[in-house]
Design an enzyme around this catalytic site. Sequence first.
Site, PDB file in Angstrom:
ATOM      1  N   PHE A 139       3.283   9.486   5.056  1.00  0.00           N
ATOM      2  CA  PHE A 139       3.704   8.841   3.813  1.00  0.00           C
ATOM      3  C   PHE A 139       4.301   7.488   4.187  1.00  0.00           C
ATOM      4  CE2 PHE A 139       6.801   7.315   0.867  1.00  0.00           C
ATOM      5  CZ  PHE A 139       6.350   7.647  -0.387  1.00  0.00           C
ATOM      6  N   GLU A 140       3.716   6.434   3.649  1.00  0.00           N
ATOM      7  CA  GLU A 140       4.272   5.093   3.800  1.00  0.00           C
ATOM      8  C   GLU A 140       4.027   4.323   2.505  1.00  0.00           C
ATOM      9  OE1 GLU A 140       3.676   3.851   8.497  1.00  0.00           O
ATOM     10  OE2 GLU A 140       2.052   3.467   7.066  1.00  0.00           O
ATOM     11  N   ILE A 141       5.040   3.652   2.019  1.00  0.00           N
ATOM     12  CA  ILE A 141       4.862   2.610   1.018  1.00  0.00           C
ATOM     13  C   ILE A 141       5.397   1.354   1.691  1.00  0.00           C
ATOM     14  CG2 ILE A 141       5.485   1.727  -1.257  1.00  0.00           C
ATOM     15  CD1 ILE A 141       5.763   4.579  -2.226  1.00  0.00           C
TER      16      ILE A 141
ATOM     17  N   HIS B 293       4.709   2.287  14.377  1.00  0.00           N
ATOM     18  CA  HIS B 293       5.184   1.647  13.146  1.00  0.00           C
ATOM     19  C   HIS B 293       6.710   1.636  13.091  1.00  0.00           C
ATOM     20  CE1 HIS B 293       1.356   2.076  10.420  1.00  0.00           C
ATOM     21  NE2 HIS B 293       1.125   1.431  11.551  1.00  0.00           N
TER      22      HIS B 293
ATOM     23  N   TYR C 274       0.846  -1.199   0.000  1.00  0.00           N
ATOM     24  CA  TYR C 274       0.000   0.000   0.000  1.00  0.00           C
ATOM     25  C   TYR C 274       0.874   1.238   0.000  1.00  0.00           C
ATOM     26  CZ  TYR C 274       1.184   0.826   4.889  1.00  0.00           C
ATOM     27  OH  TYR C 274       1.875   1.088   6.052  1.00  0.00           O
TER      28      TYR C 274
END
Length: 445
Positions: free
Chosen positions: A328-330, A365, A239
């Site tokens: 923002f995370e991928i 996280h 995601y």
Amino acid sequence: MLDSVVRRPQRLLFALIAFMVVLFFTTYLSLSSWGSEQVRTHFESLKAAFNKNATQAAPQIQDDVASIAGSGKPSHTFMDGIKTIDDLRPFAVKGKDGNLYPPQFVPHEVNKMPRAKAGFIVLVRNSELEDMRKSMRDVEDRFNRKYGYPWIFLNNEPFTEEFKQGVKKMTRSEVRFGFIGPEMWGYPDWINQTYAAEQRKKMTEEQVIYGWSESYRHMCRFQSGFFWRHNLTMDLDYYWRVEPGIKLFCDMDYDPFVFMELNNKKYGFTISLHEYSKTIPTLWDQTKEFMKKHPDYYAKDHALHFMTDEPEKLLEPGYNMCHFWSNFEIADLRFWRSKQYREYFDHLDKAGGFFYERWGDAPVHSIAAVLFLNRSQIHHFNDIGYYHGPWTHCPMNKAQYHDNGKCICNPEDVCVLLTQSADYDNFMCMKEWWRTSIEGDANKL
């Protein structure tokens, strides 16, 4: 047959003329390379025309199937074999003004590169429609028009029809809308809501700015423990988290989801900074308590040097407050679904810190990533220019990112916070990441 020719001498004359024409033509071709080439060219043109006529119905069938998501309208795709404007003419579309227009060009339908099982996950309110549309415009223009990944919108209230139609207009990709129920956005049974409310009453004006509201705490808990198990995200492996009001400054010339899969990356970020210490006074202690029970959960080549000056002592030296900014995370959803992370989240959830303090999903996280992942599995997307108020990441290498027009931010602009890069700001934690990562400072590569 000979008797027939003798009886009708005109047949003999016609045969003689035909023989002479063939003889002259073949002799010409044998002596003239240009003439030979011309005949061959005309023959190939006739062959191509025949093939085009034979297959002309096929693109129409394909167009009828490849419809724009949600609209049912045919979308013309690029057709192999089209070499000239005249070749394209049979496929032109007649407009309402009577003019011929080239076939519609949909980049992600042209791009046949294999895709990852991925999508954009967005937690957003109905009131944030315009900021969301701006974010989508940047993501679509910089990346998604070429790849066509789905958008998943989540909300703890039903989406309005205005919001649904508003975001659908920004993309040709699949769009999903999901409701977050009380089991994911509410107080669990073990939380003392009276005590939680008393803690909120003690908020100072400064603390309010850092998101101590009741809704913000529910958001932090949801982003820490539930978005990766919502039914609309369960078919995804990767995601990209997108927030309303963000900006992207650089063109994406590759698929970051495929990049993650190719390199066994599990977590990707653009900005790292120090957490506001008053929001997480006991988070590190609870983490130490959990890891004492599960020492085997440490990754073999963990990234603890990002969070402590003495990584060989594991969690004992204390927490320097560095974390990856999670707006923002991928990342790999399977990491959050892993046994280690699920148990870690459950431990934190039972401790109550999401409501009694204000544990953010960003430090949760980040701590999990540096403990449970190897350094090589965490990636800084240096090439993604990104803004989320008040911080900006802008790649520093001018030749690689700016002189060629790839990025529009200015890493040296110290007057405008929107476009200057925050990498070397004292509040940032990029120095701590560079000392930890295998690649080091990407600006010096």
